[in-house]
Structure formats: structure tokens, C-alpha cells
Design a protein around this motif. Sequence first.
Motif, PDB file in Angstrom:
ATOM      1  N   LEU A 130       0.829  -1.192   0.000  1.00  0.00           N
ATOM      2  CA  LEU A 130       0.000   0.000   0.000  1.00  0.00           C
ATOM      3  C   LEU A 130       0.872   1.254   0.000  1.00  0.00           C
ATOM      4  O   LEU A 130       1.978   1.255   0.546  1.00  0.00           O
ATOM      5  CB  LEU A 130      -0.909  -0.004   1.232  1.00  0.00           C
ATOM      6  CG  LEU A 130      -1.910  -1.155   1.331  1.00  0.00           C
ATOM      7  CD1 LEU A 130      -2.696  -1.064   2.637  1.00  0.00           C
ATOM      8  CD2 LEU A 130      -2.862  -1.179   0.137  1.00  0.00           C
ATOM      9  N   LEU A 131       0.409   2.297  -0.629  1.00  0.00           N
ATOM     10  CA  LEU A 131       1.022   3.628  -0.697  1.00  0.00           C
ATOM     11  C   LEU A 131       2.137   3.751  -1.739  1.00  0.00           C
ATOM     12  O   LEU A 131       2.367   4.840  -2.258  1.00  0.00           O
ATOM     13  CB  LEU A 131       1.562   4.072   0.672  1.00  0.00           C
ATOM     14  CG  LEU A 131       0.529   4.165   1.803  1.00  0.00           C
ATOM     15  CD1 LEU A 131       1.218   4.610   3.092  1.00  0.00           C
ATOM     16  CD2 LEU A 131      -0.608   5.109   1.459  1.00  0.00           C
ATOM     17  N   LEU A 132       2.850   2.666  -2.041  1.00  0.00           N
ATOM     18  CA  LEU A 132       3.912   2.765  -3.037  1.00  0.00           C
ATOM     19  C   LEU A 132       3.314   2.868  -4.433  1.00  0.00           C
ATOM     20  O   LEU A 132       2.301   2.250  -4.739  1.00  0.00           O
ATOM     21  CB  LEU A 132       4.847   1.564  -2.953  1.00  0.00           C
ATOM     22  CG  LEU A 132       5.613   1.399  -1.632  1.00  0.00           C
ATOM     23  CD1 LEU A 132       6.566   0.214  -1.721  1.00  0.00           C
ATOM     24  CD2 LEU A 132       6.380   2.673  -1.278  1.00  0.00           C
ATOM     25  N   ILE A 133       3.957   3.661  -5.292  1.00  0.00           N
ATOM     26  CA  ILE A 133       3.474   3.866  -6.661  1.00  0.00           C
ATOM     27  C   ILE A 133       3.763   2.606  -7.472  1.00  0.00           C
ATOM     28  O   ILE A 133       4.900   2.130  -7.492  1.00  0.00           O
ATOM     29  CB  ILE A 133       4.167   5.090  -7.295  1.00  0.00           C
ATOM     30  CG1 ILE A 133       3.963   6.333  -6.424  1.00  0.00           C
ATOM     31  CG2 ILE A 133       3.624   5.354  -8.697  1.00  0.00           C
ATOM     32  CD1 ILE A 133       4.819   7.528  -6.832  1.00  0.00           C
ATOM     33  N   PRO A 134       2.762   2.053  -8.154  1.00  0.00           N
ATOM     34  CA  PRO A 134       2.923   0.737  -8.799  1.00  0.00           C
ATOM     35  C   PRO A 134       4.046   0.667  -9.828  1.00  0.00           C
ATOM     36  O   PRO A 134       4.236   1.559 -10.650  1.00  0.00           O
ATOM     37  CB  PRO A 134       1.562   0.510  -9.460  1.00  0.00           C
ATOM     38  CG  PRO A 134       0.609   1.323  -8.657  1.00  0.00           C
ATOM     39  CD  PRO A 134       1.367   2.549  -8.249  1.00  0.00           C
ATOM     40  N   VAL A 135       4.774  -0.444  -9.746  1.00  0.00           N
ATOM     41  CA  VAL A 135       5.821  -0.809 -10.698  1.00  0.00           C
ATOM     42  C   VAL A 135       5.572  -2.262 -11.098  1.00  0.00           C
ATOM     43  O   VAL A 135       5.297  -3.089 -10.224  1.00  0.00           O
ATOM     44  CB  VAL A 135       7.223  -0.686 -10.050  1.00  0.00           C
ATOM     45  CG1 VAL A 135       8.312  -1.206 -10.985  1.00  0.00           C
ATOM     46  CG2 VAL A 135       7.506   0.749  -9.646  1.00  0.00           C
ATOM     47  N   PRO A 136       5.653  -2.618 -12.382  1.00  0.00           N
ATOM     48  CA  PRO A 136       5.489  -4.019 -12.774  1.00  0.00           C
ATOM     49  C   PRO A 136       6.724  -4.823 -12.386  1.00  0.00           C
ATOM     50  O   PRO A 136       7.817  -4.254 -12.250  1.00  0.00           O
ATOM     51  CB  PRO A 136       5.328  -3.949 -14.295  1.00  0.00           C
ATOM     52  CG  PRO A 136       6.096  -2.719 -14.672  1.00  0.00           C
ATOM     53  CD  PRO A 136       5.880  -1.738 -13.548  1.00  0.00           C
ATOM     54  N   PRO A 137       6.614  -6.136 -12.209  1.00  0.00           N
ATOM     55  CA  PRO A 137       7.793  -6.938 -11.876  1.00  0.00           C
ATOM     56  C   PRO A 137       8.749  -7.059 -13.058  1.00  0.00           C
ATOM     57  O   PRO A 137       8.361  -6.882 -14.216  1.00  0.00           O
ATOM     58  CB  PRO A 137       7.201  -8.296 -11.505  1.00  0.00           C
ATOM     59  CG  PRO A 137       5.893  -8.350 -12.216  1.00  0.00           C
ATOM     60  CD  PRO A 137       5.382  -6.941 -12.257  1.00  0.00           C
ATOM     61  N   LEU A 138       9.992  -7.369 -12.754  1.00  0.00           N
ATOM     62  CA  LEU A 138      10.987  -7.641 -13.780  1.00  0.00           C
ATOM     63  C   LEU A 138      10.606  -8.919 -14.510  1.00  0.00           C
ATOM     64  O   LEU A 138      10.140  -9.885 -13.897  1.00  0.00           O
ATOM     65  CB  LEU A 138      12.365  -7.798 -13.134  1.00  0.00           C
ATOM     66  CG  LEU A 138      13.582  -7.908 -14.048  1.00  0.00           C
ATOM     67  CD1 LEU A 138      13.783  -6.636 -14.851  1.00  0.00           C
ATOM     68  CD2 LEU A 138      14.831  -8.217 -13.219  1.00  0.00           C
TER      69      LEU A 138
END
Length: 234
Positions: A130-138
Motif C-alpha cells: 500500500l502507498l507505493l506507486i505501482p511498478v510491474p515486476p521484472l
Amino acid sequence: MVGRKFFGALFSIALAGLIQGTQSQDVASKDCATGVHAIISRGQGAGDDLNVMEALSDKILDQIPGSTTLGFPFDHDAEDKFTAVHSGALMLQNYVEKYVKGCPKSKMALIGYSLGAVLTMEAVCGTSSLLLIPVPPLDPSYNTTVIANVVYGDETFVPFQPWNTGNCTVGAGIFPRLNPSTCEPFESSLHSYCDYGDNQCCSPLPMDDNHAHHTYMKKYDQDVVDFIKERLRS
């Protein structure tokens, strides 16, 4: 005020995308590592890109012939840690992709401490906190090239994971990872060091003035080098 914050957040995300798109690690074939290429992400604060991680960089260079290291130049002095993590994770993925393209036979290690640990885990596993800006996985295809992913004091730490290292067994990070299964393609390469007394990865257990958060390098740097050696052999 709400509207201003919303558009400010959108601008930060757009800026992060611009940074990610203009940074890369293009390497000439003659400069490709024959040992390991380690990208090392330090904690938050001013100063150079290695800071307290310089000793680990030196150990890798001294003990693993043919290795290269890089103090990862993310925005570690930013006041907004969420944007720093987001843009840094995307940039780290870009560095991996570019390095593998230029050096397809080389092996890589991604190493992070504190804020650098968060962005390293975000880059590898993607976002499920929660709260972190979404990043897709490697992309999982990189798990044969990125042979070691090591973090100290990761704020997305959750207990009971096979890659957990250190003595924190029941605490959790400030931004605990809600779906650690996204890390599984890289499970054999992951080591997450978290000790009791580290309020950032092992909250709310013994406070101890957050002392443990600052002792990983002295305690575990040699273990990390040995782990990388083991992964290179395997």
C-alpha cells in the motif's frame, strides 16, 4: 488543495517515466563483466552513489575477479521517497535490460540498502505494498542473468519467506509486501537481510533506536560476497 496534490502526483509519475526513459547502462562488449556486474543502491540521503555501500563494492571487486560495480544513480537525496522509489525501480529495470542486451553472457547482482533495498525489491518483484506507486515486476526471463538480489533493511519485508535472512522472524516492514509470490521467479537469487531492532523492516519489535538498521554492512557484507560466489558457481 486536493486537486493540487492529485495533479502534483501525476506530474511526479510522468517525471519518473521521463527519467527512466533517458537513463540506461549501455556497455561496450569489451567492458562486460566476466565475474559479476553488481548494481548497488544506497540508502536515502546526500552524498555519492555508493556511500556506506562502498566497502561491499570493494569486497566484490577484490574477491570476484573480472567483476564490475556501479553505485546506482537514483535520486537518493529526494525528499519524496515514494517518487524516488518508483523512478528508481523503473530505472533499475532499464539498466538491467540495457546491460543484458549489451552483455548477454555476463551475470548481474542487484544489491540495495534501506531506500535502495525498497527500490531493488520493487524492480524485481513489482509493487504489492500500500502507498507505493505501482511498478510491474521484472520479466522472469532475467532470472538466469540476475543471479543475486540482496537487500538490507527492506521496508517491504514480510516474515516467513524462503529468501529472508537475518534474525527478524515475525516483524514486518513499514510497507509490507502483500503479495510476495510475485518474487518467486527470482526466489533462488534473493536474500533479504532484516534484523530485530530495525524499525524500518522489523516493526514494531525492539526499538533499540533503530540500531540494527545501521549494522548490516559490518555484519553481512562478507556473507553477501560469498552468496554471489556460490550463485556464480551454480
